[in-house]
Scaffold this motif. Sequence first.
Motif, mmCIF file in Angstrom:
data_model
loop_
_atom_site.group_PDB
_atom_site.id
_atom_site.type_symbol
_atom_site.label_atom_id
_atom_site.label_comp_id
_atom_site.label_asym_id
_atom_site.label_seq_id
_atom_site.Cartn_x
_atom_site.Cartn_y
_atom_site.Cartn_z
ATOM 1 N N ASN B 192 -35.875 99.894 -38.898
ATOM 2 C CA ASN B 192 -36.343 100.515 -37.664
ATOM 3 C C ASN B 192 -37.709 101.152 -37.833
ATOM 4 O O ASN B 192 -38.585 100.995 -36.976
ATOM 5 C CB ASN B 192 -35.343 101.576 -37.195
ATOM 6 N N MET B 195 -40.370 98.401 -38.156
ATOM 7 C CA MET B 195 -40.533 97.679 -36.892
ATOM 8 C C MET B 195 -41.296 98.519 -35.870
ATOM 9 O O MET B 195 -42.198 98.015 -35.182
ATOM 10 C CB MET B 195 -39.137 97.302 -36.367
ATOM 11 N N SER B 213 -36.587 87.414 -35.224
ATOM 12 C CA SER B 213 -35.604 88.399 -35.655
ATOM 13 C C SER B 213 -34.196 87.905 -35.350
ATOM 14 O O SER B 213 -33.996 87.101 -34.443
ATOM 15 C CB SER B 213 -35.853 89.717 -34.928
ATOM 16 N N HIS B 218 -33.586 94.799 -31.721
ATOM 17 C CA HIS B 218 -35.021 94.813 -32.038
ATOM 18 C C HIS B 218 -35.794 93.936 -31.070
ATOM 19 O O HIS B 218 -36.864 94.307 -30.589
ATOM 20 C CB HIS B 218 -35.266 94.292 -33.458
ATOM 21 N N TYR B 222 -38.676 95.762 -29.120
ATOM 22 C CA TYR B 222 -40.059 95.585 -29.565
ATOM 23 C C TYR B 222 -40.730 94.351 -28.976
ATOM 24 O O TYR B 222 -41.898 94.092 -29.232
ATOM 25 C CB TYR B 222 -40.132 95.557 -31.091
#
Lengths: 295, 253
Positions: B192, B195, B213, B218, B222
Amino acid sequence: MTDGLIDIDKKSELNNLPRRYKKISITRYFIYLALIVMVIWSFQGSQFSFEGLLDSTQYFKRFLGEAFPSIGILGENEHSITWKDTFRYTRELIETFQMAFTGTLLGIIFGFILALLSSKGLLGNSRPMRLVQETVKALILLFRTVPDLVWAIIFVMLVGLGAFAGTLTIMVDTIGFCGRFFAEEMEDVDKSPADALESCGATKLDATFAAVVPAAMPGLITTSLFAFEKAIRGSVILGLVGAGGIGMSLNALFNWMAYDRAMVIIGMIFALIFVVEQVSQYLRRKVTQNEEKRI
Amino acid sequence: MNAIEVNHLSKSYADFEVLRDISFTIGVGESIAIIGSNGAGKSTLLKCLTRITEPSQGSINIFGDPILKFRTGALRRMRSSIGVVFQKHNLVPRLSVLTNVIHGDIGRLHNVSKFPLAGIRNWGQISASNRTRKKAMEALEMVSLSHLALQRADTLSGGQSQRVAIARALMQEPNMILADEPVASLDPVAANEVMSLFYDLCKNKNITLIFTSHNVEHALEYGNKVLAIKNGRLSLFKDSNSIEIKTLQAEYD
């Protein structure tokens, strides 16, 4: 045996027993046969015989008697060693070391360059590059397969008697040794960091020197140390064909049957090789330990 | 101008088709998550974008340039402007952190000089120019690792080493970063951290970020958009605001 835990008299299952021996194929049978024939044939050809060894006891006695004279004779003997001789032999021993060191150093440098050029895909994969790689590989093979004494004879012919011929011999021998093993070490390194550099705009040459060579460095160092040990051992014998170093004196002393003096030189050679090997071994251990600590 | 335009891209090895007829467009400064099960073709797609793998068919335009038509020199130049971050980090293990970051600047040296050995100064931190060293320290500062500059790369923790790899990518001053499962080898906390650091850096510098990913959370957090690949085909390409987590999980069936 019926009350045993394992009932081995149960007849029905017994034909399941595994074979004691594997069946061998007919080709394999002939290969084994050929091996046996080769052992017998080679022993015959090599004239190896225990009688020969036992029959030569008198020569053994003579040699040992002359090589290790009793203390009483020492000093009056025609072969007795003066200080002057000691200095001369020491100088020759130092020369041997210098030959080996210079030759190894040059061999490592040129061997490294040839290893770079011969490693598969390291500096490129184009057709001309592959041709270069194969050619250089063949050259390294030639350097390695021709025995050092043969190189020594050639170089004595080319540059005359003395240490220079010996140094060149050791250089060529080391190029053959390092060229091969350096290339293997660089081919065995994990290539992903090198690929990573290439994928962000570095050239193959950049990737080789910035990623492959540093990763292969411990291997390169230990191989170089091995090469030096090998060179020290090899350099002693080069004098037999006139290529410099202490081997020349050793050869002369054997020709004059001055075995006691020859023994002194052999002792000195032993001491040199022993020291070099111990130091080299220590350094190699340091290199590997250093790597283990990091990871 | 778009950052990436991919049209009818296909890639096959012998008789196996890894990517089939993929088309999409990515705008400048966007962040795209690529998801899909193992072997779906995510990594191959990323590799095609820098031609580490040569596509079999289709066209790719990066910032308007048709990169499949590039020859060696132009290709190398294009690559020097795209940062790549790998799942395995791919730092050179025996070298210092600083040297590894400086390696990211090798491409620039070749861009300003035709001399084949132009990259030599950046092989190690010892020989790099003052400017490059300062820039590398700045890049390390951005991932908060400048205090480890002279430590060997193989002594770092997983999270630290991936942050160094990010610093190396930043060193290229890229307009786009491709990241192949950048946090897959890290524990959840480090993952985390890395990222979000990665995402913030790219947003601040207006760098287009494309990452693959297996972590659907995530991907949604992101990625401005999520691109899913299933059996080599594009199966979903949507704004992450309009996607539910269940839809993404279904991509793995």
